[in-house]
Design a protein around this motif. Sequence first.
Motif: not given
Length: 112
Positions: A1-29
């Motif tokens: 999931m990139p920064q500022r992608a907005g709301r994301f829907d929860m996967p309905t099946t399991r398992p899922h691994v979500v990666i939040l990419g807060d390390d692009r050109s600028q980390a924003l937290g």
Amino acid sequence: MPQRAGRFDMPTTRPHVVILGDDRSQALGPSAFHRKSVRRFAARCRTASIVACEALPILYTGPALAAMGMRWDGLIVETLPRWEASWADLIREANPSIALMIGTVKPEGGVQ
């Protein structure tokens, strides 16, 4: 999931691994991500990693193996050291019992 992608829907099946990419050109937290979506997903995870250092394999394989072997959801946050504590606070607030691995950078100099 990139920064500022907005709301994301929860996967309905399991398992899922979500990666939040807060390390692009600028980390924003955490503020660069839809907080409610992150909290909801973290609340259902059993394991998470914060990668605030070089890409150590264990920080990625931990949540991935838990997903494959135990069918647990996992969260991986790629960020910079200055946001490490903010991410840890958000994840622990959403899920106090989560198994959280943190890859950090050792400070230069000083006693170890």
